[in-house]
Design a protein around this motif. Sequence first.
Motif, PDB file in Angstrom:
ATOM      1  N   ARG A  11       0.849  -1.199   0.000  1.00  0.00           N
ATOM      2  CA  ARG A  11       0.000   0.000   0.000  1.00  0.00           C
ATOM      3  C   ARG A  11       0.883   1.249   0.000  1.00  0.00           C
ATOM      4  N   GLY A  14       1.061   4.488   3.198  1.00  0.00           N
ATOM      5  CA  GLY A  14       0.478   3.989   4.440  1.00  0.00           C
ATOM      6  C   GLY A  14       1.489   4.110   5.575  1.00  0.00           C
ATOM      7  N   TYR A  93       1.652  -9.196   7.349  1.00  0.00           N
ATOM      8  CA  TYR A  93       0.575  -9.783   6.543  1.00  0.00           C
ATOM      9  C   TYR A  93       0.472 -11.253   6.967  1.00  0.00           C
TER      10      TYR A  93
HETATM   11  C1  FMN Z   1      -2.943  -9.073   3.206  1.00  0.00           C
HETATM   12  C2  FMN Z   1      -2.935  -8.467   4.581  1.00  0.00           C
HETATM   13  C3  FMN Z   1      -2.754  -9.292   5.672  1.00  0.00           C
HETATM   14  C4  FMN Z   1      -2.702  -8.762   6.958  1.00  0.00           C
HETATM   15  N1  FMN Z   1      -2.473  -9.605   8.015  1.00  0.00           N
HETATM   16  C5  FMN Z   1      -2.388  -9.092   9.266  1.00  0.00           C
HETATM   17  C6  FMN Z   1      -2.080  -9.946  10.374  1.00  0.00           C
HETATM   18  O1  FMN Z   1      -1.878 -11.154  10.258  1.00  0.00           O
HETATM   19  N2  FMN Z   1      -2.023  -9.384  11.618  1.00  0.00           N
HETATM   20  C7  FMN Z   1      -2.220  -8.040  11.810  1.00  0.00           C
HETATM   21  O2  FMN Z   1      -2.142  -7.586  12.962  1.00  0.00           O
HETATM   22  N3  FMN Z   1      -2.484  -7.210  10.769  1.00  0.00           N
HETATM   23  C8  FMN Z   1      -2.576  -7.702   9.515  1.00  0.00           C
HETATM   24  N4  FMN Z   1      -2.830  -6.859   8.443  1.00  0.00           N
HETATM   25  C9  FMN Z   1      -2.982  -5.404   8.699  1.00  0.00           C
HETATM   26  C10 FMN Z   1      -1.697  -4.616   8.421  1.00  0.00           C
HETATM   27  O3  FMN Z   1      -0.601  -5.129   9.140  1.00  0.00           O
HETATM   28  C11 FMN Z   1      -1.902  -3.159   8.817  1.00  0.00           C
HETATM   29  O4  FMN Z   1      -3.025  -2.636   8.137  1.00  0.00           O
HETATM   30  C12 FMN Z   1      -0.687  -2.283   8.551  1.00  0.00           C
HETATM   31  O5  FMN Z   1      -0.866  -1.037   9.149  1.00  0.00           O
HETATM   32  C13 FMN Z   1      -0.466  -2.097   7.058  1.00  0.00           C
HETATM   33  O6  FMN Z   1       0.638  -1.254   6.845  1.00  0.00           O
HETATM   34  P1  FMN Z   1       0.682  -0.191   5.634  1.00  0.00           P
HETATM   35  O7  FMN Z   1      -0.211   0.952   6.059  1.00  0.00           O
HETATM   36  O8  FMN Z   1       2.085   0.184   5.529  1.00  0.00           O
HETATM   37  O9  FMN Z   1       0.180  -0.883   4.434  1.00  0.00           O
HETATM   38  C14 FMN Z   1      -2.890  -7.369   7.161  1.00  0.00           C
HETATM   39  C15 FMN Z   1      -3.091  -6.538   6.038  1.00  0.00           C
HETATM   40  C16 FMN Z   1      -3.114  -7.075   4.769  1.00  0.00           C
HETATM   41  C17 FMN Z   1      -3.308  -6.174   3.566  1.00  0.00           C
END
Ligand code: FMN
Length: 203
Positions: A11, A14, A93
Amino acid sequence: MKAVIYTASHRREGNTDRVAELLEAGVIKAGGKSEIIHVRDRDVRPCLACGYCDKSTHLQGQQRCILGKKDEAWAMFEPMFTAQTVFFASPIYFYHLPSRLKTWIDRGQQFWKARIDKETWIADLPRRTVHSVLVAGQPEGIKLFEGARLTLKYFVANFNMKLASPLTFRGVDAAEDLRHHTEMEKLIVECGQKAWQDATLPE
Ligand SMILES: Cc1cc2nc3c(=O)[nH]c(=O)nc-3n(C[C@H](O)[C@H](O)[C@H](O)COP(=O)(O)O)c2cc1C
């Protein structure tokens, strides 16, 4: 001399991209400079598990992998050899690192084999410390960061690097969440600053 910051979120703009900006701000505060590599923008093919790197013991660098310079994996590895200090900024993720980063890490199998073979171009790299910042959406989960930590630890060991204990943040989910937590942001800037200072201390 420069730091490299690998960011792993798929993303744009973010929390992870914000982490990279804050780490860079810390490095600059300490008098350094850095390059940010957004892994999502790079063309990286998966390891073919073809065994070529097991057999190509006489070859160095990118020649050891059958994919060579056919994609951007090798260009992304270059700072792992030359950077003064290395950072990884990643979201979690499914309890692990995002797939694009993991795809690139798997390509590091060639270095693991070169190290086993005690090849000097990899075995004699200087000892360096790697810093990581991991963000996760969920507030709970005892082992939420463990998969990512172990993979980073063993990947960077190929380059004679030690992974410092990751800086981890929970409950950071919406793209702008981190920006609402000035206490977290401060810790990340300090991480960048201290990492650069420690890496450039005279022997
Ligand atoms: C495919 C996917 C899988 C995720 N799996 C988890 C997870 O296992 N545990 C968790 O706490 N958050 C999970 N998240 C949430 C992300 O860790 C969280 O939204 C994070 O802030 C994303 O960072 P960004 O803003 O840099 O994209 C997941 C998000 C995505 C898109």
